[in-house]
Design a protein around this motif. Sequence first.
Motif, PDB file in Angstrom:
ATOM      1  N   VAL A   1       0.839  -1.207   0.000  1.00  0.00           N
ATOM      2  CA  VAL A   1       0.000   0.000   0.000  1.00  0.00           C
ATOM      3  C   VAL A   1       0.873   1.256   0.000  1.00  0.00           C
ATOM      4  N   LYS A   2       0.519   2.210  -0.888  1.00  0.00           N
ATOM      5  CA  LYS A   2       1.238   3.487  -0.963  1.00  0.00           C
ATOM      6  C   LYS A   2       0.396   4.569  -0.300  1.00  0.00           C
ATOM      7  N   TRP A   3       1.020   5.711  -0.002  1.00  0.00           N
ATOM      8  CA  TRP A   3       0.324   6.873   0.573  1.00  0.00           C
ATOM      9  C   TRP A   3      -0.442   6.472   1.836  1.00  0.00           C
ATOM     10  N   ILE A   4       0.260   5.837   2.756  1.00  0.00           N
ATOM     11  CA  ILE A   4      -0.418   5.261   3.924  1.00  0.00           C
ATOM     12  C   ILE A   4      -0.938   6.353   4.865  1.00  0.00           C
ATOM     13  N   ALA A   5      -2.218   6.219   5.229  1.00  0.00           N
ATOM     14  CA  ALA A   5      -2.858   7.183   6.124  1.00  0.00           C
ATOM     15  C   ALA A   5      -3.020   6.613   7.528  1.00  0.00           C
ATOM     16  N   ALA A   6      -3.241   5.312   7.621  1.00  0.00           N
ATOM     17  CA  ALA A   6      -3.530   4.727   8.927  1.00  0.00           C
ATOM     18  C   ALA A   6      -3.299   3.226   8.899  1.00  0.00           C
ATOM     19  N   ILE A   7      -3.101   2.697  10.102  1.00  0.00           N
ATOM     20  CA  ILE A   7      -2.886   1.258  10.254  1.00  0.00           C
ATOM     21  C   ILE A   7      -3.834   0.763  11.336  1.00  0.00           C
ATOM     22  N   GLU A   8      -4.448  -0.396  11.075  1.00  0.00           N
ATOM     23  CA  GLU A   8      -5.372  -0.940  12.067  1.00  0.00           C
ATOM     24  C   GLU A   8      -5.099  -2.422  12.240  1.00  0.00           C
ATOM     25  N   LEU A   9      -5.121  -2.889  13.478  1.00  0.00           N
ATOM     26  CA  LEU A   9      -4.963  -4.316  13.726  1.00  0.00           C
ATOM     27  C   LEU A   9      -6.334  -4.933  13.969  1.00  0.00           C
ATOM     28  N   VAL A  10      -6.611  -6.015  13.278  1.00  0.00           N
ATOM     29  CA  VAL A  10      -7.932  -6.643  13.369  1.00  0.00           C
ATOM     30  C   VAL A  10      -7.766  -8.152  13.544  1.00  0.00           C
ATOM     31  N   HIS A  11      -8.881  -8.791  13.918  1.00  0.00           N
ATOM     32  CA  HIS A  11      -8.850 -10.238  14.072  1.00  0.00           C
ATOM     33  C   HIS A  11      -9.059 -10.934  12.726  1.00  0.00           C
ATOM     34  N   ASP A  12     -10.013 -10.403  11.953  1.00  0.00           N
ATOM     35  CA  ASP A  12     -10.157 -10.869  10.577  1.00  0.00           C
ATOM     36  C   ASP A  12     -10.688  -9.702   9.742  1.00  0.00           C
ATOM     37  N   PHE A  13     -10.759  -9.900   8.427  1.00  0.00           N
ATOM     38  CA  PHE A  13     -11.084  -8.763   7.571  1.00  0.00           C
ATOM     39  C   PHE A  13     -12.457  -8.879   6.911  1.00  0.00           C
ATOM     40  N   ALA A  14     -13.270  -9.817   7.399  1.00  0.00           N
ATOM     41  CA  ALA A  14     -14.564 -10.052   6.740  1.00  0.00           C
ATOM     42  C   ALA A  14     -15.454  -8.810   6.745  1.00  0.00           C
ATOM     43  N   HIS A  15     -15.301  -7.945   7.770  1.00  0.00           N
ATOM     44  CA  HIS A  15     -16.187  -6.775   7.875  1.00  0.00           C
ATOM     45  C   HIS A  15     -15.661  -5.565   7.101  1.00  0.00           C
ATOM     46  N   LEU A  16     -14.480  -5.686   6.512  1.00  0.00           N
ATOM     47  CA  LEU A  16     -13.882  -4.533   5.823  1.00  0.00           C
ATOM     48  C   LEU A  16     -14.216  -4.572   4.330  1.00  0.00           C
ATOM     49  N   GLY A  17     -14.686  -3.452   3.802  1.00  0.00           N
ATOM     50  CA  GLY A  17     -15.003  -3.393   2.376  1.00  0.00           C
ATOM     51  C   GLY A  17     -15.930  -4.523   1.976  1.00  0.00           C
ATOM     52  N   ALA A  18     -15.598  -5.217   0.887  1.00  0.00           N
ATOM     53  CA  ALA A  18     -16.404  -6.362   0.483  1.00  0.00           C
ATOM     54  C   ALA A  18     -15.918  -7.646   1.145  1.00  0.00           C
ATOM     55  N   GLY A  19     -14.996  -7.497   2.099  1.00  0.00           N
ATOM     56  CA  GLY A  19     -14.635  -8.630   2.941  1.00  0.00           C
ATOM     57  C   GLY A  19     -13.590  -9.568   2.362  1.00  0.00           C
ATOM     58  N   GLN A  20     -12.898  -9.140   1.293  1.00  0.00           N
ATOM     59  CA  GLN A  20     -11.968 -10.065   0.637  1.00  0.00           C
ATOM     60  C   GLN A  20     -10.508  -9.824   1.006  1.00  0.00           C
ATOM     61  N   GLY A  21     -10.256  -8.766   1.812  1.00  0.00           N
ATOM     62  CA  GLY A  21      -8.884  -8.570   2.289  1.00  0.00           C
ATOM     63  C   GLY A  21      -8.136  -7.406   1.674  1.00  0.00           C
ATOM     64  N   GLY A  22      -8.795  -6.654   0.798  1.00  0.00           N
ATOM     65  CA  GLY A  22      -8.119  -5.497   0.223  1.00  0.00           C
ATOM     66  C   GLY A  22      -8.926  -4.924  -0.931  1.00  0.00           C
ATOM     67  N   TYR A  23      -8.513  -3.763  -1.392  1.00  0.00           N
ATOM     68  CA  TYR A  23      -9.259  -3.107  -2.464  1.00  0.00           C
ATOM     69  C   TYR A  23      -9.284  -3.966  -3.733  1.00  0.00           C
TER      70      TYR A  23
END
Length: 595
Positions: A560-582
């Motif tokens: 990832v470029k132009w990093i704005a923030a970092i978050e630690l999570v247990h899993d990524f299912a709730h992020l975006g469409a849930g697949q792990g990245g844009y």
Amino acid sequence: MSDSAENSSRGRRLEDLLDQSRLDGRIDIDTWAGGISQDNAQVPSVRIGRRWFSSLWLLPITIAGLIVAIALAQHLRQYEWMHSFIESYPGTSASYAPAVDTGFPAWLRWQHLFNIVFMMFLIRAGLQILADHPRLYLNAGSRPGTEWLRLRDAVPEDRMDPENAATAWTAKDDSVALPKWLGIPGFRHSIGLARWWHFSLDLFWLVNGIVFYVLLFSTGQWRRIVPRSWDVFPNAVSTAVQYASLDFPANEGFTNYNGLQILAYFATVFVAAPLAFVTGLLQAPSIAARFGFGRGVLNRQVARSLHFTILLWMIFFILVHTTMVFVTGFVGNLNHIVLGTETESYWALAIYVAVMLVLAVLWVGASPLTIRHPRIVQRSGRAVVGWVKSFMEWSHPKAIYDEKDISPFFWPNGDRPRSDEYRRLQADDWKNYELRVEGLVEKPITLSYAGILALPKTEQITQHYCIQGWSGIAKWGGVRVSEILDLVRPLPEAKWVVFYSFADGPATPGTGRYYDCHRLAHMREPMAILAYEMNGRRLNELHGAPLRLRNELELGFKQVKWIAAIELVHDFAHLGAGQGGYNEDREFFGYRMPI
Ligand SMILES: Nc1nc2c(c(=O)[nH]1)N[C@H]1C(S)=C(S)[C@@H](COP(=O)(O)O)O[C@H]1N2
Ligand SMILES: [Mo]
């Protein structure tokens, strides 16, 4: 442009920066990858010296070559010495090795059929992967102008200035589309979907191949295609002369192949196929980063070029092989491979035609199916090859390169940040930049740019492997992610580290921030760093200022470029469409990308 509240990352829940649409439906090619127009691939051209030649020249050259070969062979066959040569070396292996008289067993015939099915998708998806970076080089740096084969024009000179992020010609700009019937799925920058096809079918093809090897050697069928005497060479020459003179040698293919067949089958089964596998692996960042293959003759671009050359051999083989089946006693040959008997039954022809119809339906259906059900392709692909990728992620990256290996040109990729927030921070040299690090940690923090520069600095010269096919070596300077993890102290539940960018992903209309997830364990690797320098200079906008990630185990899109923030999570299912990245959400990539 007004600086609307939604534009700012400050004070918001990070996950709200992401596009939440599930996107399970069809792909809309008009808005795909930022709505890039469907520039089609050109017929490949090859560079000889400084000039480019269209591969279409091969057509007249081949025809002229065939005419000359026929004339020459017919002429040669008038000589007495040629007569006696062909008499002593008639072509078939019967002249020096016992016949294989066990017929073509069922396993062999089925495996032959499976191989056709797997190969047709492998080849098509492979071409699609090539179309995503339609140039082949031999140097690790993939420098424009040094490629030996290309499917589009030269990179525009006025768009190669790394200090001008607004005009940069990105690798995505460079990708081309293929006709839907040729590539899978055809449209531009569809490499994520093509790779699921390529890798899944590859696994099936490999398993089929291993079973084939085992059965070949445990049944004695190997005797058909492994040369057992140097006599294979004069017999191959003899066969070539006989074919070329259009007075064909006797077809004894049921029990004994001729010299040319043996050499062609041997080369295909025992040289080309394993080499395709090896040159595939040599393109993987995790393997190169573990063993340091990235420099010198085993670099990714040589591997890609070889991989492509093997493809050309396979296509050549398939064309010649099929033509010979047709012209050397079609029905008899079909009886061999369909029924396994030396008969002349028309049932074999009927079955062959039926199978070809099924293959044609599969051929025609693959691209539309992929475009209609991309998420299913992604999930099935993950189910088939996900475990292999997770296995490859076990390696620890350690390869470092020399200053002299640094690539003079480094392809850029991705859409730069367009927000006022980013511009303001950039304008006063990141004085007001704050890196948020939060989520499942004991102590959430924000780090200023000066604070980050004050942390222990590390430098590494490593190689970047973009999913699209290019690579490049650069020196990165920055702070280890582990350094920052020590500051925030992850909770035991934390498994993934999410990197949020200032930049939105490229799709239109606005589909949320670019982001990607990395395994916490990978972020503890000494070579996982947040870079603020590239090649000894402050990171520029094009390559990700103020901060960009380096995880040498994984492909480029995860950096990832132009990093704005970092978050630690247990899993990524709730992020975006849930697949792990844009790209995982929007372009159907996999989240594990060690290859
Ligand atoms: N925010 C953001 N980061 C990104 C991208 C992007 O589109 N947006 N593209 C990725 C891809 S596909 C690659 S190959 C690398 C390219 O890094 P470079 O431009 O420094 O070569 O950045 C990655 N990081
Ligand atoms: Mo990439």
